[in-house]
Enzyme design. Structure first.
Site, mmCIF file in Angstrom:
data_model
loop_
_atom_site.group_PDB
_atom_site.id
_atom_site.type_symbol
_atom_site.label_atom_id
_atom_site.label_comp_id
_atom_site.label_asym_id
_atom_site.label_seq_id
_atom_site.Cartn_x
_atom_site.Cartn_y
_atom_site.Cartn_z
ATOM 1 N N GLY A 153 -19.869 13.610 102.842
ATOM 2 C CA GLY A 153 -19.370 15.189 102.205
ATOM 3 C C GLY A 153 -20.659 15.283 101.565
ATOM 4 O O GLY A 153 -21.158 15.503 100.795
ATOM 5 N N GLY A 164 -20.883 16.208 97.016
ATOM 6 C CA GLY A 164 -21.763 15.524 97.893
ATOM 7 C C GLY A 164 -23.609 15.789 97.835
ATOM 8 O O GLY A 164 -23.607 14.509 98.107
ATOM 9 N N LYS A 217 -8.780 14.262 84.134
ATOM 10 C CA LYS A 217 -9.352 14.766 84.630
ATOM 11 C C LYS A 217 -8.438 16.072 86.009
ATOM 12 O O LYS A 217 -8.317 17.193 85.918
ATOM 13 C CB LYS A 217 -10.159 14.351 85.919
ATOM 14 C CG LYS A 217 -11.011 15.321 86.934
ATOM 15 C CD LYS A 217 -12.374 15.474 86.407
ATOM 16 C CE LYS A 217 -13.267 16.547 86.926
ATOM 17 N NZ LYS A 217 -13.204 16.464 88.363
ATOM 18 N N ASN A 234 -15.585 29.278 83.791
ATOM 19 C CA ASN A 234 -15.286 28.354 83.306
ATOM 20 C C ASN A 234 -14.913 28.595 82.239
ATOM 21 O O ASN A 234 -13.848 28.807 80.783
ATOM 22 C CB ASN A 234 -15.684 27.002 83.131
ATOM 23 C CG ASN A 234 -14.993 25.983 84.439
ATOM 24 O OD1 ASN A 234 -14.869 27.121 85.389
ATOM 25 N ND2 ASN A 234 -15.812 25.291 84.762
HETATM 26 O O1 KPL Z 1 -14.436 19.881 87.960
HETATM 27 C C1 KPL Z 1 -14.126 21.289 88.119
HETATM 28 C C2 KPL Z 1 -14.146 21.833 88.812
HETATM 29 O O2 KPL Z 1 -14.561 22.827 88.938
HETATM 30 O O3 KPL Z 1 -12.849 21.375 90.132
HETATM 31 C C3 KPL Z 1 -14.447 21.441 86.461
HETATM 32 C C4 KPL Z 1 -14.306 20.309 86.213
HETATM 33 C C5 KPL Z 1 -13.126 22.213 85.992
HETATM 34 C C6 KPL Z 1 -15.701 22.034 86.335
HETATM 35 O O4 KPL Z 1 -15.626 22.987 86.600
#
Ligand code: KPL
Length: 312
Positions: free
Chosen positions: A13, A18, A190, A208
């Protein structure tokens, strides 16, 4: 392109994660390949290398990239970093690259990835975990590194030694990683983080860290985290008591990041919401409970996806 003796690691990917991980492994001295499913794009990446922008300038990392999995045979380790909706296709595609007994490690966002991979690859060869590195895709084979994080993974099928051997390859290349026996817990934690941060950033366009600047959004972030944690507990997981603090900490650590869902939505791509908030809502129903925030946010993200595709 021929490959007389294969690669040590094959990243599957060429998205942000990736490209970043392939570049980091190559920079760390690992003989690495990058598998794409589009041959034209693969040829471009092979020609130009992976361009990584990071503090202090950008580097070009030469890489072998191909859409022919057999070009990398026998790969000893495959790292799956495609979007969650492409997991099945990636697991099938990578088969022709795998040497005997090769490990296949998924570091993707979302729930259900390793189970889908184990439908194609012998389960004992499958490893699963998460990465907290951040990256933004700037163009074909071009990424901005937004913070080096930690890889946490293990074997969902009790193959601890295989996980330790894989960790040696990763740490040997300078990647920070931790092997754990609690794979489900890592994946759920996660997923909870992503279920809280990703839709809020995708729908508001905020980075974020900015989620913590608005008390209403901060409260919503906490409420989603608590809801998703309750589902995890009902599904038999042990979830940290301080998950809200953990999610807020991730917002701070990745403050400048545009989440992957925000990046996907802005680029008119499908998001992974079906495998994050949508999947948590589905697992809640399995437990005869509801997850109204996860359901509603996932529905809003899907609606925004359709709007983006109609207008982009
Ligand atoms: O995993 C993430 C994502 O953006 O998919 C975080 C931890 C929120 C970091 O941006």
């Amino acid at each position: 392109m021929s490959s007389p003796d294969g690669v040590e690691a094959l990243v599957v990917g060429p998205g942000a994660m990736g490209c970043l991980h392939a570049a980091l492994l190559a920079e760390g001295g690992v003989k690495v390949g990058l598998l794409d499913h589009r041959s034209e794009r693969a040829a471009t990446i092979e020609r130009q290398g992976i361009i990584v922008e990071r503090e202090g300038g950008s580097v070009v990392v030469p890489i072998r990239c191909s859409a022919q999995a057999s070009d990398f045979f026998p790969a000893r380790l495959a790292i799956i970093l495609v979007k969650a909706y492409d997991t099945e296709a990636a697991a099938e595609h990578v088969l022709d690259a795998l040497g005997e007994g090769a490990s296949v490690l998924t570091l993707q966002n979302g729930l259900g990835n390793y189970e889908r991979i184990a439908g194609h690859v012998p389960p004992e060869q499958v490893l699963a975990g998460t990465t907290s590195s951040g990256a933004t895709l700037l163009g074909v084979g071009k990424v901005r590194e937004a913070g080096r994080g930690m890889i946490r993974f293990g074997s969902p099928f009790g193959q601890q030694e295989r996980a330790e051997q894989t960790a040696e390859v990763l740490t040997g290349a300078g990647l920070e990683c931790e092997v754990s026996e609690s794979v489900e817990q890592i994946l759920w934690e996660k997923a909870i983080i992503n279920a809280a941060i990703n839709p809020l950033t995708a729908l508001t366009g905020l980075r974020n860290g900015q989620l913590l600047d608005d008390p209403d959004l901060q409260g919503t972030l906490a409420a989603i985290t608590e809801e998703a944690s309750r589902v995890a507990v009902a599904a038999g997981m042990e979830v940290r008591q301080d998950m809200v603090a953990v999610v807020e900490q991730v917002c701070r650590q990745t403050a400048a990041n545009r989440s992957s869902m925000l990046q996907d939505l802005s680029a008119g791509r499908r998001t992974e919401t079906d495998y994050i908030g949508g999947e948590i809502a589905r697992r809640a129903r399995e437990q005869r409970m509801s997850a109204p925030l996860c359901s509603a946010l996932s529905a809003l993200v899907k609606a925004a996806e359709r709007k983006e595709t109609m207008t982009s």
